[in-house]
Design a protein around this motif. Structure first.
Motif, mmCIF file in Angstrom:
data_model
loop_
_atom_site.group_PDB
_atom_site.id
_atom_site.type_symbol
_atom_site.label_atom_id
_atom_site.label_comp_id
_atom_site.label_asym_id
_atom_site.label_seq_id
_atom_site.Cartn_x
_atom_site.Cartn_y
_atom_site.Cartn_z
ATOM 1 N N UNK A 108 -15.157 -66.410 -30.569
ATOM 2 C CA UNK A 108 -14.251 -65.966 -29.515
ATOM 3 C C UNK A 108 -14.218 -64.442 -29.402
ATOM 4 N N UNK A 109 -14.344 -63.753 -30.520
ATOM 5 C CA UNK A 109 -14.391 -62.294 -30.502
ATOM 6 C C UNK A 109 -15.629 -61.807 -29.752
ATOM 7 N N UNK A 110 -16.751 -62.481 -29.969
ATOM 8 C CA UNK A 110 -17.980 -62.120 -29.254
ATOM 9 C C UNK A 110 -17.816 -62.317 -27.761
ATOM 10 N N UNK A 111 -17.182 -63.414 -27.372
ATOM 11 C CA UNK A 111 -16.943 -63.663 -25.944
ATOM 12 C C UNK A 111 -16.078 -62.558 -25.350
ATOM 13 N N UNK A 112 -15.037 -62.148 -26.082
ATOM 14 C CA UNK A 112 -14.194 -61.054 -25.591
ATOM 15 C C UNK A 112 -15.014 -59.783 -25.412
ATOM 16 N N UNK A 113 -15.857 -59.454 -26.403
ATOM 17 C CA UNK A 113 -16.624 -58.210 -26.353
ATOM 18 C C UNK A 113 -17.546 -58.177 -25.142
ATOM 19 N N UNK A 114 -18.252 -59.275 -24.889
ATOM 20 C CA UNK A 114 -19.178 -59.280 -23.758
ATOM 21 C C UNK A 114 -18.445 -59.391 -22.425
ATOM 22 N N UNK A 115 -17.292 -60.031 -22.391
ATOM 23 C CA UNK A 115 -16.480 -60.017 -21.174
ATOM 24 C C UNK A 115 -15.980 -58.602 -20.891
ATOM 25 N N UNK A 116 -15.570 -57.911 -21.944
ATOM 26 C CA UNK A 116 -15.110 -56.532 -21.771
ATOM 27 C C UNK A 116 -16.262 -55.640 -21.315
ATOM 28 N N UNK A 117 -17.453 -55.874 -21.840
ATOM 29 C CA UNK A 117 -18.623 -55.086 -21.436
ATOM 30 C C UNK A 117 -18.910 -55.236 -19.951
ATOM 31 N N UNK A 118 -18.681 -56.446 -19.433
ATOM 32 C CA UNK A 118 -18.984 -56.728 -18.029
ATOM 33 C C UNK A 118 -17.793 -56.501 -17.107
ATOM 34 N N UNK A 119 -16.684 -56.007 -17.657
ATOM 35 C CA UNK A 119 -15.505 -55.771 -16.829
ATOM 36 C C UNK A 119 -14.744 -57.020 -16.467
ATOM 37 N N UNK A 120 -14.894 -58.075 -17.272
ATOM 38 C CA UNK A 120 -14.219 -59.338 -16.963
ATOM 39 C C UNK A 120 -12.967 -59.563 -17.813
ATOM 40 N N UNK A 121 -12.501 -58.523 -18.498
ATOM 41 C CA UNK A 121 -11.255 -58.623 -19.263
ATOM 42 C C UNK A 121 -10.250 -57.648 -18.638
ATOM 43 N N UNK A 122 -9.431 -58.116 -17.687
ATOM 44 C CA UNK A 122 -8.602 -57.202 -16.893
ATOM 45 C C UNK A 122 -7.406 -56.626 -17.634
ATOM 46 N N UNK A 123 -7.052 -57.166 -18.801
ATOM 47 C CA UNK A 123 -5.834 -56.706 -19.469
ATOM 48 C C UNK A 123 -6.039 -55.450 -20.306
ATOM 49 N N UNK A 124 -7.257 -55.181 -20.734
ATOM 50 C CA UNK A 124 -7.475 -54.035 -21.608
ATOM 51 C C UNK A 124 -7.482 -52.685 -20.882
ATOM 52 N N UNK A 125 -8.117 -52.528 -19.721
ATOM 53 C CA UNK A 125 -8.140 -51.207 -19.072
ATOM 54 C C UNK A 125 -6.766 -50.591 -18.833
ATOM 55 N N UNK A 126 -5.755 -51.344 -18.324
ATOM 56 C CA UNK A 126 -4.436 -50.707 -18.166
ATOM 57 C C UNK A 126 -3.840 -50.235 -19.485
ATOM 58 N N UNK A 127 -4.128 -50.961 -20.568
ATOM 59 C CA UNK A 127 -3.637 -50.569 -21.883
ATOM 60 C C UNK A 127 -4.247 -49.224 -22.289
ATOM 61 N N UNK A 128 -5.554 -49.073 -22.057
ATOM 62 C CA UNK A 128 -6.226 -47.817 -22.399
ATOM 63 C C UNK A 128 -5.766 -46.676 -21.500
ATOM 64 N N UNK A 129 -5.521 -46.976 -20.216
ATOM 65 C CA UNK A 129 -5.023 -45.944 -19.301
ATOM 66 C C UNK A 129 -3.680 -45.394 -19.784
ATOM 67 N N UNK A 130 -2.801 -46.289 -20.208
ATOM 68 C CA UNK A 130 -1.472 -45.869 -20.655
ATOM 69 C C UNK A 130 -1.558 -45.020 -21.918
ATOM 70 N N UNK A 131 -2.406 -45.432 -22.864
ATOM 71 C CA UNK A 131 -2.536 -44.650 -24.091
ATOM 72 C C UNK A 131 -3.212 -43.316 -23.813
ATOM 73 N N UNK A 132 -4.170 -43.288 -22.891
ATOM 74 C CA UNK A 132 -4.822 -42.019 -22.531
ATOM 75 C C UNK A 132 -3.802 -41.031 -21.980
ATOM 76 N N UNK A 133 -2.875 -41.518 -21.157
ATOM 77 C CA UNK A 133 -1.837 -40.636 -20.616
ATOM 78 C C UNK A 133 -0.939 -40.107 -21.727
ATOM 79 N N UNK A 134 -0.625 -40.951 -22.706
ATOM 80 C CA UNK A 134 0.210 -40.503 -23.822
ATOM 81 C C UNK A 134 -0.521 -39.446 -24.650
ATOM 82 N N UNK A 135 -1.801 -39.637 -24.881
ATOM 83 C CA UNK A 135 -2.568 -38.665 -25.671
ATOM 84 C C UNK A 135 -2.654 -37.324 -24.940
ATOM 85 N N UNK A 136 -2.867 -37.362 -23.643
ATOM 86 C CA UNK A 136 -2.890 -36.113 -22.868
ATOM 87 C C UNK A 136 -1.571 -35.371 -22.993
ATOM 88 N N UNK A 137 -0.475 -36.119 -22.946
ATOM 89 C CA UNK A 137 0.849 -35.493 -23.017
ATOM 90 C C UNK A 137 1.126 -34.907 -24.391
#
Length: 372
Positions: free
Chosen positions: A159-188
């Motif tokens: 299942x971890x492999x499936x997640x990794x390749x889905x994320x590689x292809x942009x098919x995991x929609x929940x992770x990008x917003x999480x990274x966007x939010x943390x990126x904003x916190x790091x900038x601040x």
């Protein structure tokens, strides 16, 4: 684990390390705590994505039945399997091994299900044929439950492999917003501390690349205005995702972060860790041009420095326990110790600069082990 291991490091090295209580951020993005040691205060934030893991692991067996053969066929046809085996023999053996083990379980379950009619009276055999798929599915579910933990971790790794390749292809929609939010916190956070360090262990090594790329895309000058920024990868698996053909965005992010020389990068490698990719630097192994020697700076950690020989014999084949060993206390007072590294008085960026400068002077192909 952090609290427990910090007590061990403090006792072994004669340090005073005080770990504060962990507090979940109001937005749920992270789990945060503070560490005080030798006059140094560290604010430590752990990105939470356990909810994404819970939503995807474990998947129903009917989904695996369809997805695993399709994924293996795609990876083989694209040449990914061959490239990954070239860059990470042990890692590929584990990852592809559990997938082929899963297919073996499918075959065994189907075979056992087909034997069911032979155990029934002749009069019932025609009717029992309809029960074959149900029986086979039940047997498969039982096999997956039995092998969910060590030493196989079959369901988790598949299942971890499936997640990794889905994320590689942009098919995991929940992770990008999480990274966007943390990126904003790091900038601040720039300008509020003596330094900023982004740390990625295992799959978070490639998430860390994407995170820093987001920060730099929003603010190309980040890290050049007086607050040093560093990136540390441990047990890295960056080529696992970067070698996949659909992961063009990941490879581009990797190249951009590598080219941002004002952000220090340290790659902590463990040749004994079967669940990491460590034969070459993560850039070269991902077919991304390297900006030069010392990028990233590298530390090789010996297992014997971390735990005693009797524990090595006991834990060697507990692959997940070994994979997390880099984040734990070291028995060798002179060797690499993660807790001392992130809480000690020497700034992380100074350590990386020192190591990178030393390694840049070595000739290609030289094996170098540097103590930290």
């Amino acid at each position: 684990m952090f609290r427990r291991e910090s007590r061990l490091t403090a006792a072994r090295r004669g340090l005073d390390i005080a770990v504060g209580d962990a507090v979940r951020a109001a937005d749920g993005l992270s789990l945060d705590w503070t560490i005080d040691s030798a006059g140094t205060r560290t604010r430590y934030g752990l990105l939470r994505w356990d909810d994404i893991v819970r939503a995807r692991f474990p998947r129903p067996d009917w989904r695996r039945l369809a997805a695993v053969p399709a994924l293996l066929r795609r990876l083989r046809r694209s040449g990914y399997e061959r490239r990954l085996r070239r860059e990470a023999r042990s890692f590929a053996l584990v990852i592809f091994g559990v997938h082929y083990l899963y297919l073996l379980f499918v075959a065994l379950s189907l075979g056992a299900g087909c034997l069911l009619p032979l155990l029934l009276p002749a009069a019932l055999r025609p009717w029992s044929l309809v029960a074959v798929p149900v029986a086979a599915y039940a047997i498969l579910a039982a096999l997956m439950a039995i092998t969910r933990g060590r030493p196989f971790y079959c369901a988790h790794l598949v299942d971890d492999t499936a997640f990794t390749h889905d994320h590689a292809a942009g098919r995991e929609p929940r992770m990008p917003p999480r990274l966007d939010a943390l990126a904003a916190r790091i900038r601040a956070a720039e300008g509020t501390a003596d330094e900023i360090v982004v740390i990625g262990h295992s799959s978070s090594s490639f998430l860390g690349i994407e995170l820093l790329d987001r920060v730099l895309a929003a603010d190309p000058g980040f890290g050049t205005r007086g607050t040093p920024v560093s990136f540390v990868t441990l047990g890295s698996v960056i080529p696992w995702i970067a070698l996949d053909a659909p992961a063009s965005g990941m490879r581009a992010a990797l190249a951009r972060v590598a080219a941002a020389g004002h952000i220090g990068w340290l790659d902590v490698r463990a040749p004994w860790d079967w669940l990491s990719i460590h034969l070459r630097d993560p850039l070269t192994a991902s077919d991304v041009p390297s900006p030069g020697k010392g990028r990233p700076a590298t530390i090789y950690v010996r297992l014997e420095d971390l735990i005693e020989a009797r524990l090595i014999r006991r834990r060697r084949w507990n692959l997940f326990r070994m994979h997390f060993q880099l984040l734990m206390s070291s028995r060798d007072r002179q060797g690499f110790d993660y807790l001392a590294f992130v809480t000690g008085p020497e700034p992380v960026h100074a350590t990386i600069e020192r190591l990178g400068t030393a390694q840049a002077g070595f000739a290609p192909g030289m094996a170098v082990r540097i103590e930290a």
